[in-house]
Design a protein around this motif. Structure first.
Motif, PDB file in Angstrom:
ATOM      1  N   TRP A  71       0.824  -1.214   0.000  1.00 49.71           N
ATOM      2  CA  TRP A  71       0.000   0.000   0.000  1.00 49.71           C
ATOM      3  C   TRP A  71       0.861   1.268   0.000  1.00 49.71           C
ATOM      4  O   TRP A  71       0.456   2.281  -0.582  1.00 49.71           O
ATOM      5  CB  TRP A  71      -1.007  -0.006   1.153  1.00 49.71           C
ATOM      6  CG  TRP A  71      -0.524   0.319   2.534  1.00 49.71           C
ATOM      7  CD1 TRP A  71      -0.202  -0.563   3.508  1.00 49.71           C
ATOM      8  CD2 TRP A  71      -0.359   1.624   3.110  1.00 49.71           C
ATOM      9  NE1 TRP A  71       0.179   0.094   4.661  1.00 49.71           N
ATOM     10  CE2 TRP A  71       0.074   1.442   4.444  1.00 49.71           C
ATOM     11  CE3 TRP A  71      -0.543   2.922   2.632  1.00 49.71           C
ATOM     12  CZ2 TRP A  71       0.345   2.499   5.300  1.00 49.71           C
ATOM     13  CZ3 TRP A  71      -0.276   3.984   3.498  1.00 49.71           C
ATOM     14  CH2 TRP A  71       0.155   3.772   4.803  1.00 49.71           C
ATOM     15  N   ARG A  72       2.037   1.187   0.604  1.00 51.61           N
ATOM     16  CA  ARG A  72       2.897   2.372   0.595  1.00 51.61           C
ATOM     17  C   ARG A  72       3.441   2.662  -0.805  1.00 51.61           C
ATOM     18  O   ARG A  72       3.519   3.816  -1.217  1.00 51.61           O
ATOM     19  CB  ARG A  72       4.021   2.194   1.606  1.00 51.61           C
ATOM     20  CG  ARG A  72       3.526   2.371   3.040  1.00 51.61           C
ATOM     21  CD  ARG A  72       4.501   1.911   4.085  1.00 51.61           C
ATOM     22  NE  ARG A  72       3.933   2.076   5.422  1.00 51.61           N
ATOM     23  CZ  ARG A  72       4.279   1.377   6.490  1.00 51.61           C
ATOM     24  NH1 ARG A  72       5.211   0.431   6.383  1.00 51.61           N
ATOM     25  NH2 ARG A  72       3.707   1.595   7.658  1.00 51.61           N
ATOM     26  N   ARG A  73       3.799   1.620  -1.529  1.00 53.93           N
ATOM     27  CA  ARG A  73       4.238   1.850  -2.904  1.00 53.93           C
ATOM     28  C   ARG A  73       3.066   2.306  -3.767  1.00 53.93           C
ATOM     29  O   ARG A  73       3.230   3.185  -4.632  1.00 53.93           O
ATOM     30  CB  ARG A  73       4.852   0.583  -3.487  1.00 53.93           C
ATOM     31  CG  ARG A  73       5.254   0.753  -4.952  1.00 53.93           C
ATOM     32  CD  ARG A  73       6.082  -0.368  -5.476  1.00 53.93           C
ATOM     33  NE  ARG A  73       6.333  -0.226  -6.898  1.00 53.93           N
ATOM     34  CZ  ARG A  73       7.031  -1.093  -7.627  1.00 53.93           C
ATOM     35  NH1 ARG A  73       7.572  -2.160  -7.045  1.00 53.93           N
ATOM     36  NH2 ARG A  73       7.190  -0.896  -8.926  1.00 53.93           N
ATOM     37  N   LEU A  74       1.901   1.742  -3.518  1.00 53.01           N
ATOM     38  CA  LEU A  74       0.729   2.088  -4.322  1.00 53.01           C
ATOM     39  C   LEU A  74       0.379   3.564  -4.184  1.00 53.01           C
ATOM     40  O   LEU A  74       0.156   4.263  -5.182  1.00 53.01           O
ATOM     41  CB  LEU A  74      -0.456   1.217  -3.896  1.00 53.01           C
ATOM     42  CG  LEU A  74      -1.687   1.206  -4.790  1.00 53.01           C
ATOM     43  CD1 LEU A  74      -1.366   0.652  -6.167  1.00 53.01           C
ATOM     44  CD2 LEU A  74      -2.795   0.377  -4.143  1.00 53.01           C
ATOM     45  N   VAL A  75       0.337   4.074  -2.950  1.00 54.56           N
ATOM     46  CA  VAL A  75      -0.049   5.476  -2.767  1.00 54.56           C
ATOM     47  C   VAL A  75       1.094   6.425  -3.142  1.00 54.56           C
ATOM     48  O   VAL A  75       0.857   7.602  -3.428  1.00 54.56           O
ATOM     49  CB  VAL A  75      -0.522   5.745  -1.321  1.00 54.56           C
ATOM     50  CG1 VAL A  75      -1.745   4.916  -0.988  1.00 54.56           C
ATOM     51  CG2 VAL A  75       0.588   5.474  -0.304  1.00 54.56           C
ATOM     52  N   GLU A  76       2.318   5.909  -3.151  1.00 52.78           N
ATOM     53  CA  GLU A  76       3.433   6.734  -3.601  1.00 52.78           C
ATOM     54  C   GLU A  76       3.351   6.975  -5.110  1.00 52.78           C
ATOM     55  O   GLU A  76       3.606   8.088  -5.588  1.00 52.78           O
ATOM     56  CB  GLU A  76       4.754   6.053  -3.262  1.00 52.78           C
ATOM     57  CG  GLU A  76       5.987   6.828  -3.721  1.00 52.78           C
ATOM     58  CD  GLU A  76       7.282   6.098  -3.435  1.00 52.78           C
ATOM     59  OE1 GLU A  76       8.331   6.564  -3.909  1.00 52.78           O
ATOM     60  OE2 GLU A  76       7.246   5.061  -2.748  1.00 52.78           O
ATOM     61  N   THR A  77       2.984   5.931  -5.846  1.00 48.65           N
ATOM     62  CA  THR A  77       2.901   6.058  -7.303  1.00 48.65           C
ATOM     63  C   THR A  77       1.542   6.571  -7.774  1.00 48.65           C
ATOM     64  O   THR A  77       1.426   7.054  -8.901  1.00 48.65           O
ATOM     65  CB  THR A  77       3.193   4.707  -7.964  1.00 48.65           C
ATOM     66  OG1 THR A  77       2.319   3.710  -7.424  1.00 48.65           O
ATOM     67  CG2 THR A  77       4.633   4.286  -7.714  1.00 48.65           C
ATOM     68  N   HIS A  78       0.518   6.454  -6.909  1.00 44.46           N
ATOM     69  CA  HIS A  78      -0.824   6.943  -7.252  1.00 44.46           C
ATOM     70  C   HIS A  78      -1.359   7.746  -6.064  1.00 44.46           C
ATOM     71  O   HIS A  78      -2.236   7.281  -5.324  1.00 44.46           O
ATOM     72  CB  HIS A  78      -1.770   5.779  -7.572  1.00 44.46           C
ATOM     73  CG  HIS A  78      -1.344   4.948  -8.741  1.00 44.46           C
ATOM     74  ND1 HIS A  78      -0.414   3.939  -8.632  1.00 44.46           N
ATOM     75  CD2 HIS A  78      -1.724   4.983 -10.050  1.00 44.46           C
ATOM     76  CE1 HIS A  78      -0.239   3.375  -9.815  1.00 44.46           C
ATOM     77  NE2 HIS A  78      -1.014   3.994 -10.691  1.00 44.46           N
ATOM     78  N   PRO A  79      -0.848   8.941  -5.850  1.00 43.46           N
ATOM     79  CA  PRO A  79      -1.188   9.715  -4.639  1.00 43.46           C
ATOM     80  C   PRO A  79      -2.650  10.139  -4.550  1.00 43.46           C
ATOM     81  O   PRO A  79      -3.089  10.554  -3.471  1.00 43.46           O
ATOM     82  CB  PRO A  79      -0.264  10.938  -4.736  1.00 43.46           C
ATOM     83  CG  PRO A  79       0.106  11.036  -6.179  1.00 43.46           C
ATOM     84  CD  PRO A  79       0.138   9.639  -6.703  1.00 43.46           C
ATOM     85  N   ALA A  80      -3.407  10.054  -5.629  1.00 41.71           N
ATOM     86  CA  ALA A  80      -4.803  10.482  -5.586  1.00 41.71           C
ATOM     87  C   ALA A  80      -5.748   9.392  -5.097  1.00 41.71           C
ATOM     88  O   ALA A  80      -6.954   9.631  -4.967  1.00 41.71           O
ATOM     89  CB  ALA A  80      -5.244  10.949  -6.980  1.00 41.71           C
ATOM     90  N   LEU A  81      -5.235   8.210  -4.805  1.00 37.82           N
ATOM     91  CA  LEU A  81      -6.099   7.108  -4.377  1.00 37.82           C
ATOM     92  C   LEU A  81      -6.764   7.409  -3.032  1.00 37.82           C
ATOM     93  O   LEU A  81      -6.135   7.910  -2.107  1.00 37.82           O
ATOM     94  CB  LEU A  81      -5.299   5.810  -4.253  1.00 37.82           C
ATOM     95  CG  LEU A  81      -4.765   5.189  -5.545  1.00 37.82           C
ATOM     96  CD1 LEU A  81      -3.959   3.932  -5.216  1.00 37.82           C
ATOM     97  CD2 LEU A  81      -5.904   4.855  -6.501  1.00 37.82           C
ATOM     98  N   ASP A  82      -8.037   7.049  -2.943  1.00 37.42           N
ATOM     99  CA  ASP A  82      -8.772   7.169  -1.683  1.00 37.42           C
ATOM    100  C   ASP A  82      -8.814   5.845  -0.927  1.00 37.42           C
ATOM    101  O   ASP A  82      -8.842   5.834   0.308  1.00 37.42           O
ATOM    102  CB  ASP A  82     -10.210   7.631  -1.948  1.00 37.42           C
ATOM    103  CG  ASP A  82     -10.282   9.044  -2.491  1.00 37.42           C
ATOM    104  OD1 ASP A  82      -9.510   9.898  -2.022  1.00 37.42           O
ATOM    105  OD2 ASP A  82     -11.100   9.285  -3.399  1.00 37.42           O
TER     106      ASP A  82
END
Length: 337
Positions: A71-82
């Protein structure tokens, strides 16, 4: 799908992982986190064009570490995710689940997580698979904890700093407890979420799985003390009584009766041992009254009681490791002979 990303975790899941990754809806950002697989899982995920995170061996492999890395990599590469959907590599998302879960979180800002019905893919393949399917069927409504498959709010994950990396099991109740202490809530909704493939066909596999749960109960209570989840505290007490205290008394009285000899001690050992079939009968009758078939009710009751011994082994293992200062290693049951 622009608001939801998905984290899948796996370790040598083979065909199960392929079903898992193929079921991800088109357009959903994905990170697959691999824990040392040797079955081609990494190449398969990359072949689908998915981002892959290889979990370092230092610190040991745990599902908690894998989910945090994902999840940390995911929100780093896609910061707009809710929202982040977590899914285990032996599970497959049900069609329409993400939309249903997203609308639930949108409607209730105080919810940190939402999950639905996880079902076993092959419940008729073994009694152990059927027991897993029954275990997943938790009550609908506000609950204290979720399982591994769940849609989380990103702000809640950040609020709790994610899962506890060092837990080898029980990481979800630990995270949910910490979030509930911060005022968040968790909801189970009446919707199909995932198909799970436990693939348990041997008693030893079930025994190891129960040992892992005993370790988790012991560690949760030791970590949180009086603030521990009340259900998990009661489970730990039950494990100590039925998995440790009563068997120890039976053995002690039997030895006294044989060595000295003592008819009273021997009779006491027999009476205490009889508590187990009586408890099996009580639990089976309650499950049968609740609508279960007689065969399943009896099998459920038997394995619940037999599992107390395995869980006690997990509890002892945790406290032994804790006293020695050594980190606990994974208790793996899939593939056990």
């Amino acid at each position: 799908m622009s608001r939801i990303g998905l984290v899948a975790i796996g370790r040598n899941e083979g065909e199960r992982l392929k079903r898992c990754l193929r079921a991800v809806p088109a357009g959903c950002p994905v990170v697959y986190v691999d824990s040392g697989s040797t079955d081609g899982s990494v190449d398969f995920a990359r072949g689908l064009g998915m981002a892959v995170e290889l979990l370092p061996t230092e610190g040991g492999f745990t599902a908690a570490r894998a989910r945090n890395a994902g999840w940390r990599r995911l929100v780093e590469t896609h910061p707009a995710l809710d929202y982040v959907q977590f899914v285990d590599g032996d599970c497959e998302l049900a069609p329409g689940w993400l939309a249903r879960a997203e609308s639930t979180l949108d409607a209730e800002p105080g919810l940190c997580a939402v999950f639905g019905r996880r079902r076993e893919r092959f419940p008729g393949a073994s009694i152990y698979n059927a027991l897993c399917d029954d275990e997943w069927n938790v009550p609908i409504g506000l609950v204290n904890a979720c399982g591994g498959d769940v849609l989380f709010r990103v702000t809640a994950l950040r609020d709790a700093n994610g899962y506890s990396d060092d837990l080898i099991a029980g990481e979800e109740p630990d995270l949910c407890l910490r979030l509930r202490q911060k005022g968040w809530t968790i909801r189970r909704i009446d919707a199909e979420m995932t198909l799970h493939d436990a693939d348990i066909h041997k008693a030893r596999q079930w025994w190891l799985r129960a040992r892992r749960s005993g370790h988790a109960f012991a560690e949760h209570v030791a970590r949180h003390g009086d603030k521990a989840d009340p259900l998990w505290s009661r489970q730990r007490e039950s494990i100590v009584i039925w998995g440790g205290t009563v068997p120890a008394l039976v053995i002690l009285l039997a030895l006294v009766g044989l060595l000295f000899p003592s008819r009273a001690a021997g009779l006491g050992a027999i009476l205490l041992a009889l508590l187990y079939p009586l408890q099996v009968a009580r639990i089976a009758f309650a499950r049968w009254r609740g609508g279960a078939s007689p065969r399943f009710a009896l099998a459920y009751a038997f394995w619940i009681m037999a599992g107390k011994m395995a869980q006690f082994g997990g509890l002892v293992r945790f406290h032994r490791k804790r006293r020695s200062g050594r980190a606990s290693s994974l208790i793996e049951y899939k593939g056990a002979s």
